[in-house]
Design a protein around this motif. Sequence first.
Motif, PDB file in Angstrom:
ATOM      1  N   GLU A  97      -7.632  14.100   3.281  1.00  0.00           N
ATOM      2  CA  GLU A  97      -7.550  12.937   4.164  1.00  0.00           C
ATOM      3  C   GLU A  97      -6.692  11.836   3.542  1.00  0.00           C
ATOM      4  O   GLU A  97      -6.758  11.591   2.331  1.00  0.00           O
ATOM      5  N   ALA A  98      -5.919  11.141   4.374  1.00  0.00           N
ATOM      6  CA  ALA A  98      -5.014  10.090   3.902  1.00  0.00           C
ATOM      7  C   ALA A  98      -5.632   8.714   4.097  1.00  0.00           C
ATOM      8  O   ALA A  98      -6.471   8.491   4.982  1.00  0.00           O
ATOM      9  N   TRP A  99      -5.166   7.772   3.272  1.00  0.00           N
ATOM     10  CA  TRP A  99      -5.610   6.375   3.343  1.00  0.00           C
ATOM     11  C   TRP A  99      -4.519   5.502   2.747  1.00  0.00           C
ATOM     12  O   TRP A  99      -3.691   5.976   1.950  1.00  0.00           O
ATOM     13  N   ASP A 100      -4.506   4.247   3.093  1.00  0.00           N
ATOM     14  CA  ASP A 100      -3.517   3.314   2.554  1.00  0.00           C
ATOM     15  C   ASP A 100      -4.059   2.706   1.263  1.00  0.00           C
ATOM     16  O   ASP A 100      -4.765   1.685   1.278  1.00  0.00           O
ATOM     17  N   THR A 149       0.834  -1.200   0.000  1.00  0.00           N
ATOM     18  CA  THR A 149       0.000   0.000   0.000  1.00  0.00           C
ATOM     19  C   THR A 149       0.866   1.246   0.000  1.00  0.00           C
ATOM     20  O   THR A 149       2.044   1.207   0.339  1.00  0.00           O
ATOM     21  N   ILE A 150       0.242   2.343  -0.396  1.00  0.00           N
ATOM     22  CA  ILE A 150       0.902   3.649  -0.379  1.00  0.00           C
ATOM     23  C   ILE A 150      -0.013   4.593   0.388  1.00  0.00           C
ATOM     24  O   ILE A 150      -1.183   4.766   0.023  1.00  0.00           O
ATOM     25  N   ARG A 151       0.529   5.191   1.451  1.00  0.00           N
ATOM     26  CA  ARG A 151      -0.292   6.125   2.221  1.00  0.00           C
ATOM     27  C   ARG A 151      -0.189   7.506   1.584  1.00  0.00           C
ATOM     28  O   ARG A 151       0.906   8.074   1.467  1.00  0.00           O
ATOM     29  N   MET A 152      -1.316   8.015   1.192  1.00  0.00           N
ATOM     30  CA  MET A 152      -1.343   9.325   0.552  1.00  0.00           C
ATOM     31  C   MET A 152      -2.735   9.912   0.685  1.00  0.00           C
ATOM     32  O   MET A 152      -3.697   9.205   1.043  1.00  0.00           O
ATOM     33  N   THR A 153      -2.856  11.212   0.410  1.00  0.00           N
ATOM     34  CA  THR A 153      -4.167  11.845   0.505  1.00  0.00           C
ATOM     35  C   THR A 153      -5.032  11.433  -0.678  1.00  0.00           C
ATOM     36  O   THR A 153      -4.544  10.943  -1.706  1.00  0.00           O
ATOM     37  N   THR A 154      -6.308  11.666  -0.529  1.00  0.00           N
ATOM     38  CA  THR A 154      -7.244  11.363  -1.622  1.00  0.00           C
ATOM     39  C   THR A 154      -6.873  12.144  -2.873  1.00  0.00           C
ATOM     40  O   THR A 154      -6.892  11.601  -3.987  1.00  0.00           O
ATOM     41  N   GLU A 163     -11.502   5.910   0.388  1.00  0.00           N
ATOM     42  CA  GLU A 163     -11.519   4.635  -0.319  1.00  0.00           C
ATOM     43  C   GLU A 163     -12.559   4.584  -1.433  1.00  0.00           C
ATOM     44  O   GLU A 163     -12.499   3.719  -2.318  1.00  0.00           O
ATOM     45  N   ASP A 189      -1.206  -0.480  -4.042  1.00  0.00           N
ATOM     46  CA  ASP A 189      -0.348   0.013  -5.111  1.00  0.00           C
ATOM     47  C   ASP A 189      -0.872  -0.358  -6.493  1.00  0.00           C
ATOM     48  O   ASP A 189      -0.607   0.345  -7.479  1.00  0.00           O
TER      49      ASP A 189
END
Length: 641
Positions: free
Chosen positions: A193-196, A3-8, A160, A199
């Motif tokens: 907002e961030a989410w995992d 996964t990559i944590r990043m904002t929407t 998501e 990839d």
Amino acid sequence: MSTIRMTTAQALVKFLDNQYVSFDGVESKFVEGMFTVFGHGCVVGIGQALDENPGKLKVFQGKNEQGMAHVATSFAKQHNRRKIIACVSSIGPGAANMVTAAGLASVINVPLLLFPGDAFATRQPDPVLQQVEQPTNLTVTTNDAFKAVCKYWDRVSRPEQLMTALINAMRVLTDPANTGAVCIAMPQDVQGEAWDFPDYFFQKRVHRITRPVAVDEEIADAVKIIKAAKKPMLVVGGGARYSEAGRVIADFCRKHNIPMGETQAGKSAVRGSFDYNLGGIGATGNLAANRIAAKADVVIGVGTRFSDFTTASKSIFANPKVRFVTVNASAFHAEKMDATRMVGDAKVTMARLSAALGSYKAAYGNEIAAAKKAWDKEMARLATITYGPGYEPEVEQRDPRTVKEFHKLTGTELAETTVVAAVRRIIPGDAIIVGASGSLPGDLQRMWETDVLDTYNMEYGYSCMGYEIAGTLGSKLACPDREVYAMVGDGSYLMLHSEMVTAVQEGVKINVLLFDNSGFGCINNLQMEQGIGSLATEFRKRNPKTGKLDGELMTVDYAKCAEGYGFKTYSVRTLAELEAALKDSLTQKQSVLIDIKVLPKSMTHGYDSWWHVGCAEVTKSKRGRDMYKERMSKLEKARKY
């Protein structure tokens, strides 16, 4: 799963940067960049993502949200729907400004991807600046207005949700049968907002734009109908252009001795000089196409949705035994006019149809050549009209003062048709022209000929005033090595010309040909034709004696306006001045505006066509009563579905 944590917003940008399309084995990047007018609803969300890592996406600065979306639409149209520029706005008025552009894109079936900012998903704070509140439904925001004008609509209320929203967006944008505007509303808090994200969401995706062929049964049904016909005719629409079916259509017409007419969207899909091409058809069509259409016993619609202008409000195909056959990627459009349908790509389906027809030939003798010859004679007349002794306006008018008054104010000798002919004669053969509204689309569908494919960019599904100049910039961004011309009236110019500044900012050259007749000339014709007075359609000052807008005719120095933007400008009143300006403009590197004063009532008109408009059943005007009777008579003869 990695996964990559990043904002929407960051995920949105990264996803768009990895979308590709494949058409006939040629792969190309689908999303060229993003147009934006930053505001509080997007600048710290999507704006932050674009600033930090835009990838290969180019960021363009719009000056008006509607204008920038028109630029993006024209860009996609010029690329035959295989490349887009996405558009980002703030909430409230910024978002609402794009609703008109969304409607335009959906009507003409051109992909347009919109990301309007939205109210906080958390409702903290609530209401936020520019938020529309509905007391009965707090989920409703300005962006719900897009639902009526988009082919796909979504709202990303959690990070998501972005994944299914974007995948569905790509599905619609790359579908020839259903493409149009796509709106994904982006609440401004969710953007940050961030989410995992997995990839694999960011892997390179290649969307195949395929060529489905109509099934054998549909082709067999069409062959049976066509073979029973003596005088069939093709109507070539925008779907033929986007399919790049021009050569196949020309081969079909030649092999089977069948003439064709062009819709506004279909013009330049087939060479204008082609022996079987009769030119524009319908309410803004010419005499050649319309008279052949009136006798046709079978009409073969190729990539057309049979709008009221194409069919002259279902009156142009006057043969009582006429039948319709269609080829269209969209089953919905293929069913129009109660047609026997072939659902499929225009290029491959027309090739299959031609093979199935075998040696069939229509029974035309010299009618096609004779119709073209007669229209060429009329074209020569239209090209030489100037003001002088014995001058008569092309369009009937109740109040003769306007033409004389405008000539006295401006000194112009130029008829609108003469200008169109001169422009065609002088500008490069591969130049692209862009138009949308007023009387110019009629002049151009009738008079404009080109043998260079895809050089006629007329938006006449929504007929949206303000598309012309923005659309010219979009076509120029798509084809930077071509000369591109906006064919625009003064009414549309005043409606929306802000992207002229964007053209200067981007360092690209566009050519604005401004036809100034001091008003909304097309609609003035319509109201006066129906027996209504000239009410608020001419640009007149308020008369202190009457209190009405029937005072002095206004004139505006549009050249001076454009000069302030950084354009090279010209003001013309005679044919010699026009020709000199057009030739000199070709030597310029900067954007150009030619302020052309054209005589009111000097546009083309009629040519055995009719347009159904609602008119008053009860009126004091004798002209109005006569027009109502004519309407009812025409309706009686027109097809009902």
